[in-house]
Scaffold this motif. Sequence first.
Motif, PDB file in Angstrom:
ATOM      1  N   SER A 209       0.819  -1.300   0.007  1.00  0.00           N
ATOM      2  CA  SER A 209      -0.117  -0.047   0.025  1.00  0.00           C
ATOM      3  C   SER A 209       0.914   1.166  -0.061  1.00  0.00           C
ATOM      4  O   SER A 209       1.886   1.353   0.800  1.00  0.00           O
ATOM      5  CB  SER A 209      -0.981   0.049   1.232  1.00  0.00           C
ATOM      6  N   GLY A 210       0.379   2.388  -1.064  1.00  0.00           N
ATOM      7  CA  GLY A 210       1.186   3.303  -1.041  1.00  0.00           C
ATOM      8  C   GLY A 210       2.575   3.307  -1.574  1.00  0.00           C
ATOM      9  O   GLY A 210       3.452   4.226  -1.502  1.00  0.00           O
ATOM     10  N   ALA A 211       2.953   2.151  -2.005  1.00  0.00           N
ATOM     11  CA  ALA A 211       4.518   1.797  -2.559  1.00  0.00           C
ATOM     12  C   ALA A 211       4.376   2.472  -3.914  1.00  0.00           C
ATOM     13  O   ALA A 211       3.515   2.783  -4.890  1.00  0.00           O
ATOM     14  CB  ALA A 211       4.783   0.359  -2.550  1.00  0.00           C
ATOM     15  N   ASP A 212       5.722   2.921  -4.290  1.00  0.00           N
ATOM     16  CA  ASP A 212       6.077   3.536  -5.511  1.00  0.00           C
ATOM     17  C   ASP A 212       6.621   2.565  -6.381  1.00  0.00           C
ATOM     18  O   ASP A 212       7.817   1.936  -6.127  1.00  0.00           O
ATOM     19  CB  ASP A 212       7.243   4.667  -5.483  1.00  0.00           C
ATOM     20  N   LEU A 213       5.777   1.910  -7.163  1.00  0.00           N
ATOM     21  CA  LEU A 213       6.321   0.801  -8.266  1.00  0.00           C
ATOM     22  C   LEU A 213       6.553   1.331  -9.632  1.00  0.00           C
ATOM     23  O   LEU A 213       6.542   0.533 -10.515  1.00  0.00           O
ATOM     24  CB  LEU A 213       5.454  -0.331  -8.082  1.00  0.00           C
ATOM     25  N   ARG A 214       6.520   2.800  -9.914  1.00  0.00           N
ATOM     26  CA  ARG A 214       6.796   3.206 -10.947  1.00  0.00           C
ATOM     27  C   ARG A 214       8.034   2.374 -11.751  1.00  0.00           C
ATOM     28  O   ARG A 214       9.151   2.472 -11.152  1.00  0.00           O
ATOM     29  CB  ARG A 214       7.002   4.585 -10.960  1.00  0.00           C
ATOM     30  N   LEU A 215       7.870   2.082 -13.170  1.00  0.00           N
ATOM     31  CA  LEU A 215       9.001   1.392 -13.785  1.00  0.00           C
ATOM     32  C   LEU A 215       9.626   0.207 -13.094  1.00  0.00           C
ATOM     33  O   LEU A 215      10.629  -0.053 -13.369  1.00  0.00           O
ATOM     34  CB  LEU A 215      10.065   2.483 -14.134  1.00  0.00           C
ATOM     35  N   THR A 216       8.851  -0.458 -12.416  1.00  0.00           N
ATOM     36  CA  THR A 216       9.216  -1.899 -11.721  1.00  0.00           C
ATOM     37  C   THR A 216       8.800  -2.996 -12.385  1.00  0.00           C
ATOM     38  O   THR A 216       7.780  -2.933 -13.215  1.00  0.00           O
ATOM     39  CB  THR A 216       8.360  -1.901 -10.402  1.00  0.00           C
ATOM     40  N   ASP A 217       9.794  -3.711 -12.984  1.00  0.00           N
ATOM     41  CA  ASP A 217       9.771  -5.044 -13.703  1.00  0.00           C
ATOM     42  C   ASP A 217       8.805  -6.209 -12.787  1.00  0.00           C
ATOM     43  O   ASP A 217       9.443  -6.586 -11.831  1.00  0.00           O
ATOM     44  CB  ASP A 217      10.846  -5.586 -14.082  1.00  0.00           C
ATOM     45  N   LEU A 218       7.468  -6.316 -13.164  1.00  0.00           N
ATOM     46  CA  LEU A 218       6.613  -7.155 -12.535  1.00  0.00           C
ATOM     47  C   LEU A 218       6.356  -8.767 -13.263  1.00  0.00           C
ATOM     48  O   LEU A 218       5.362  -9.283 -12.999  1.00  0.00           O
ATOM     49  CB  LEU A 218       5.417  -6.521 -12.073  1.00  0.00           C
ATOM     50  N   LEU A 219       7.303  -8.778 -14.348  1.00  0.00           N
ATOM     51  CA  LEU A 219       7.032 -10.065 -15.222  1.00  0.00           C
ATOM     52  C   LEU A 219       6.975 -11.219 -14.289  1.00  0.00           C
ATOM     53  O   LEU A 219       7.954 -11.795 -13.615  1.00  0.00           O
ATOM     54  CB  LEU A 219       7.914 -10.167 -16.194  1.00  0.00           C
ATOM     55  N   GLY A 220       5.790 -12.010 -14.312  1.00  0.00           N
ATOM     56  CA  GLY A 220       5.825 -13.138 -13.443  1.00  0.00           C
ATOM     57  C   GLY A 220       5.693 -13.294 -12.018  1.00  0.00           C
ATOM     58  O   GLY A 220       5.391 -14.164 -11.422  1.00  0.00           O
ATOM     59  N   ALA A 221       5.489 -11.941 -11.448  1.00  0.00           N
ATOM     60  CA  ALA A 221       5.307 -11.775 -10.158  1.00  0.00           C
ATOM     61  C   ALA A 221       4.148 -12.212  -9.723  1.00  0.00           C
ATOM     62  O   ALA A 221       3.142 -11.947 -10.262  1.00  0.00           O
ATOM     63  CB  ALA A 221       5.858 -10.451  -9.625  1.00  0.00           C
ATOM     64  N   ASP A 222       3.905 -13.105  -8.427  1.00  0.00           N
ATOM     65  CA  ASP A 222       2.846 -13.456  -7.688  1.00  0.00           C
ATOM     66  C   ASP A 222       2.172 -12.165  -6.854  1.00  0.00           C
ATOM     67  O   ASP A 222       2.612 -12.166  -5.948  1.00  0.00           O
ATOM     68  CB  ASP A 222       3.038 -14.614  -7.169  1.00  0.00           C
ATOM     69  N   LEU A 223       1.022 -11.621  -7.261  1.00  0.00           N
ATOM     70  CA  LEU A 223       0.485 -10.624  -6.460  1.00  0.00           C
ATOM     71  C   LEU A 223      -0.836 -10.866  -5.877  1.00  0.00           C
ATOM     72  O   LEU A 223      -1.591 -10.029  -5.577  1.00  0.00           O
ATOM     73  CB  LEU A 223       0.397  -9.587  -7.515  1.00  0.00           C
ATOM     74  N   ARG A 224      -1.028 -12.251  -5.547  1.00  0.00           N
ATOM     75  CA  ARG A 224      -2.239 -12.994  -5.125  1.00  0.00           C
ATOM     76  C   ARG A 224      -2.358 -12.063  -3.880  1.00  0.00           C
ATOM     77  O   ARG A 224      -1.512 -12.141  -2.890  1.00  0.00           O
ATOM     78  CB  ARG A 224      -2.291 -14.173  -5.169  1.00  0.00           C
ATOM     79  N   ASP A 225      -3.718 -11.371  -3.528  1.00  0.00           N
ATOM     80  CA  ASP A 225      -4.049 -10.913  -2.603  1.00  0.00           C
ATOM     81  C   ASP A 225      -3.060  -9.747  -1.680  1.00  0.00           C
ATOM     82  O   ASP A 225      -2.924  -9.336  -0.882  1.00  0.00           O
ATOM     83  CB  ASP A 225      -4.240 -11.889  -1.317  1.00  0.00           C
ATOM     84  N   ALA A 226      -1.969  -9.455  -2.829  1.00  0.00           N
ATOM     85  CA  ALA A 226      -1.146  -8.173  -2.345  1.00  0.00           C
ATOM     86  C   ALA A 226      -1.883  -7.013  -2.250  1.00  0.00           C
ATOM     87  O   ALA A 226      -2.846  -6.507  -3.031  1.00  0.00           O
ATOM     88  CB  ALA A 226      -0.195  -8.067  -3.360  1.00  0.00           C
TER      89      ALA A 226
END
Length: 266
Positions: A209-226
């Motif tokens: 929450s409130g994180a700065d994820l601009r230009l973050t590579d999220l290929l294949g990241a598991d975001l379930r319930d994040a």
Amino acid sequence: MDTTLRADCANCFGLCCVALPFAASADFAADKPAGTPCGNLREDFGCGIHARLRDSGYRGCTVYDCFGAGQHVSQVLYGGTSWREEPTTAAGMFAVFPVVRQLHELLHHLDEALSLPAAREVHPGLRAQRDTVAALTRKDPAALIGTDVDACRREAGPLLGRASELARAGARGGRRDRRGADLMGARLRGADLRGTSLRGAWLIAADLSGADLRLTDLLGADLRDADLAGADLTGAVFLTQPQVNAARGDGATRLPGTLTRPAHWA
């Protein structure tokens, strides 16, 4: 982005509701083997509980996205003739669907890499790779079923990786490498993750929450319930709609313009 890589359920024969298996769990209310129609599938291939899937125990359906594979198999590979009209095509249609889905997801990533101005130096290679993968999706279904999708991913991987590096090079936070990191349940509220590679990272139930994820590579990241409430994912690289659908966000979550805010978000 190529609109043919977006699901068009109106032109699909309910393939995800038939071809794929699911097991009774927090995501599905009942067991269903592969090749068997879901009990909620209507004669017109629509879903009888579409408006209340999550309340009915079918949360998994609201997360899934076929990247346009459903209509491609239904209308292009099988010429608009459904498995109900021609039962002899059912087995092949159900077998080729998950293969095309994986290839379409790869095409989606290649298209995104081609849209990154900073990755211009690898655009020729990306275009050639995209043409190769696109040609595979037009093959005869029997031949397509035997496609080595992992080999396709291995060939595209270095190009996608280089495109990511170039895109993230300008991020003020640097280019930290957290590929494959176990961050399940991690407390990352308000974290500055700009330019970080989180490829394949385990972020299940992480507090972003409130994180700065601009230009973050999220290929294949598991975001379930994040928890993405208030997070900024503007320009996040290789983030997909299924990943967003699987996470939790709110009205303050900022998404890339190519993605849609899930209806089930607060």
